[in-house]
Design a protein around this motif. Structure first.
Motif, PDB file in Angstrom:
ATOM      1  N   SER A 121       2.778  -2.295   4.073  1.00  0.00           N
ATOM      2  CA  SER A 121       2.484  -3.420   4.951  1.00  0.00           C
ATOM      3  C   SER A 121       3.762  -4.196   5.215  1.00  0.00           C
ATOM      4  N   SER A 149      -8.588  -2.426   3.959  1.00  0.00           N
ATOM      5  CA  SER A 149      -7.896  -3.603   4.456  1.00  0.00           C
ATOM      6  C   SER A 149      -8.448  -3.982   5.826  1.00  0.00           C
ATOM      7  N   CYS A 156       0.692 -11.231   6.081  1.00  0.00           N
ATOM      8  CA  CYS A 156      -0.272 -10.457   5.306  1.00  0.00           C
ATOM      9  C   CYS A 156      -0.495 -11.095   3.939  1.00  0.00           C
ATOM     10  N   LEU A 172       7.832  -1.560   7.312  1.00  0.00           N
ATOM     11  CA  LEU A 172       6.749  -1.554   6.344  1.00  0.00           C
ATOM     12  C   LEU A 172       7.286  -1.577   4.920  1.00  0.00           C
TER      13      LEU A 172
END
Length: 607
Positions: free
Chosen positions: A421, A560, A499, A429
């Motif tokens: 993420s 998720s 996130c 990422l």
């Protein structure tokens, strides 16, 4: 051969497995890549320059008060150490990400049975009640009566709109049985109905299954979502007690899966009328060894499209046996190709104790030529993570965990939850991990190991190799708190663009880790409607092209959030946003600015 001799051989083999993971006997090739020594000083300098990402645990303050029980009562039964599923999804359609936990229940002593306890369920839903203002204080409210009633010894949980009504349904796996809940919620009024039997969502086999990770995807390109639920081993309390795994000085202990027979995954084809059929064998998912036995011992599953043909392929993380890679022919028939593709074993040709799994493009598509689709797998203690990298738009991979500097810092921990993420919204990422051992007394026989272990965060440093730098514990806040970590899922709970993480642990309270990044990087949040699992989104900004596959099935036993968040660093505009829908149609989407959420609806071209 007598049954007592067979059991003795299993015990000896299981003990050898566990002891083999002590560092002095476990041989793992961590030889640095050529030129790595020359990069050492530069990497130390770059690590010092990485800004902190101080996660703050706001679970208690937000009302997300939940303890992930494992049903243990002293019997040391293997499922007790594997629980921890969590799903992040919009249960009531209000645009905020809610959270559901799959939890164990007490054993009755009967095979696979759990007692109904008044007022309790092994599936628990928390509604997100955070004000819809960026950066508002996160708040959750537990929903006690919404139809999510279950007495399963629950393991994994999947979210997907299987009936196409615009509401996200739930599928829950467990030891001995699975359940499907159809979502009939309206805004602020969550309601679910158990349709397991009516939908044919838990077909009976000739043995009881132990379902672990699960996910929705459109396998046959017919426009509706099919289901996969991977299974661990063929297990019962009686088998577990016959295996009777023991460790010197500890007595009976939680053992490895080596003493149990493997199992096939479960594939349910959606018939389009609200029901499913078991197509496991006809679709190619029943894989046998040379003796005719199932070979899978699966804990994780993801969907990928490495060859960019528009079909979703399936990767399965197997514990102590070869991983699985099922390549889709575009019509819903799959061929297992893990060994031929380089995904079956680690860089030393050894099967690992694979747990959680995720995938994504590590580098900008234009910088790498699209060659860096990564599949990351968290492994057992004293085994480094696996990091399989594709070579071109093909199904050919190599384990580059050493090359990308992920191997050495992950060897000392036992990783369950793992996510790729963009934590700092710089366009690359990163990797977050939830760690924790299976044996509560492990430190007595392996001083290098502890039961509770701190989480880890590896920052992606961009196009140059090696890719990853681990942030120190002091830079990641409450993610570094030692826990017996299991499930790990991502969602933007406070609507500030970055996130946040929810982390479960065995026998302990969950953590809601708010991302308090210190930079001012920009972002774009993209939600597709109808819910388009399997769509691919490309975003171009500042000369960099990012590609994401829309698939919430990630990590360990968990899901998720479905919307995709792109970090775009210091860039202040999006130059191009393109969606390739599961139908095959490509759609360009105008974007008026950054630091915002957009909803994209598929526009069908005239036939």
């Amino acid at each position: 051969m007598s049954s007592s001799v067979i059991v003795l051989m299993v015990v000896i083999g299981a003990g050898a497995y566990f002891i083999s993971r002590i560092p002095k006997t476990r041989k793992v090739d961590l030889t640095p890549a050529p030129g790595a020594a020359d990069m050492k000083d530069a990497r130390v300098s770059k690590a010092a320059q990485q800004p902190p990402v101080p996660f703050v645990d706001v679970a208690t303050a937000s009302g997300l008060v939940f303890t992930h029980k494992n049903g243990a009562n002293g019997g040391k039964l293997l499922p007790e150490t594997m629980v921890g599923g969590v799903a992040v999804f919009d249960a009531d359609g209000d645009g905020r990400q809610d959270i559901a936990f799959a939890c164990a229940t007490p054993w009755t002593g009967e095979p696979f049975a759990s007692p109904p306890v008044a007022g309790t369920s092994s599936v628990t839903l928390f509604l997100n009640t955070t004000p819809k203002v960026s950066g508002a204080a996160i708040s959750f409210t537990q929903v006690l009566d919404c139809g999510l009633t279950s007495t399963l010894f629950a393991m994994g949980i999947a979210a997907g709109d299987y009936d196409g009504d615009g509401r996200v349904d739930l599928y829950v796996t467990g030891v001995g049985a699975n359940q499907l809940f159809r979502n009939e919620s309206s805004v602020n009024a969550p309601k679910f109905v158990d349709v397991t039997q009516a939908a044919g969502a838990d077909p009976k086999w000739d043995h009881a299954r132990w379902g672990t990770s699960t996910g929705f995807f459109d396998a046959d390109a017919d426009g509706d979502l099919d289901l996969i639920a991977v299974n661990y081993v063929q297990w019962s309390p009686e088998i577990d007690k016959r295996v009777d795994f023991r460790l010197a000085g500890l007595g009976r202990a939680y053992g490895p899966p080596t003493g149990f027979e493997g199992d096939d995954l479960l594939y349910l084809r959606n018939l389009g009328d609200g029901t499913f059929e078991d197509a496991t064998q006809s679709a190619g998912f029943a894989v046998r060894n040379s003796l005719g036995y199932p070979i899978g011992k699966a804990l994780g599953v993801i969907f990928v499209d490495p060859d960019q043909d528009g079909d979703l392929d399936v990767v399965v993380a197997n514990d102590t046996v070869a991983n699985g890679f099922f390549v889709n022919d575009g019509k819903g028939h799959f061929t297992e190709r893990a060994a031929a593709s380089g995904l079956a074993f680690d860089r030393n040709g050894v099967a690992t104790g694979a747990m959680g799994i995720d995938s994504g493009y590590l580098r900008s598509i234009n910088q790498s030529g699209g060659t860096d689709l990564a599949i990351a797998i968290g492994n057992f203690a004293n085994e480094p993570d696996s990091l399989y990298i594709s070579r071109g738009a093909t199904c050919n991979f190599s384990d580059d965990a050493v090359v990308e500097a992920l191997a050495a810092p992950t060897r000392a921990v036992l990783t369950f939850g793992l996510l790729l993420s963009d934590i700092d919204l710089d366009g690359d990422l990163d990797i977050a991990q939830a760690n924790g051992h299976i044996e509560d007394a492990i430190n007595r026989i392996q001083p290098s190991q502890t039961y509770a272990q701190r989480g880890q965060l590896f920052m992606n440093c961009g196009p140059a190799a090696p890719c990853f730098i681990e942030l120190p514990a002091s830079a990641i806040g409450d993610l570094a708190t030692p826990r017996v970590g299991r499930g790990l899922a991502a969602g933007d709970f406070d609507l500030d663009g970055d996130c946040d993480l929810v982390l479960t642990q065995v026998g302990g309270s969950v953590a809601l880790l708010r991302n308090d990044r210190v930079n001012h990087n920009h972002w774009l949040r993209v939600e597709l409607t109808p819910h388009a699992i399997g769509a691919q989104i490309e975003l171009e900004s500042g000369g960099s092209i990012q590609r994401r596959l829309v698939s919430p099935t990630r990590g360990y036993l968990s899901q998720s959030e479905l919307p995709v968040v792109f970090g775009i660093g210091s860039a202040e505009k999006v130059d191009r946003l393109t969606v390739r829908w599961p139908s095959g149609q490509s759609q360009s989407v105008p974007v008026d600015g950054v630091d915002r959420a957009i909803i994209v609806t598929e526009t069908r071209s005239p036939q």
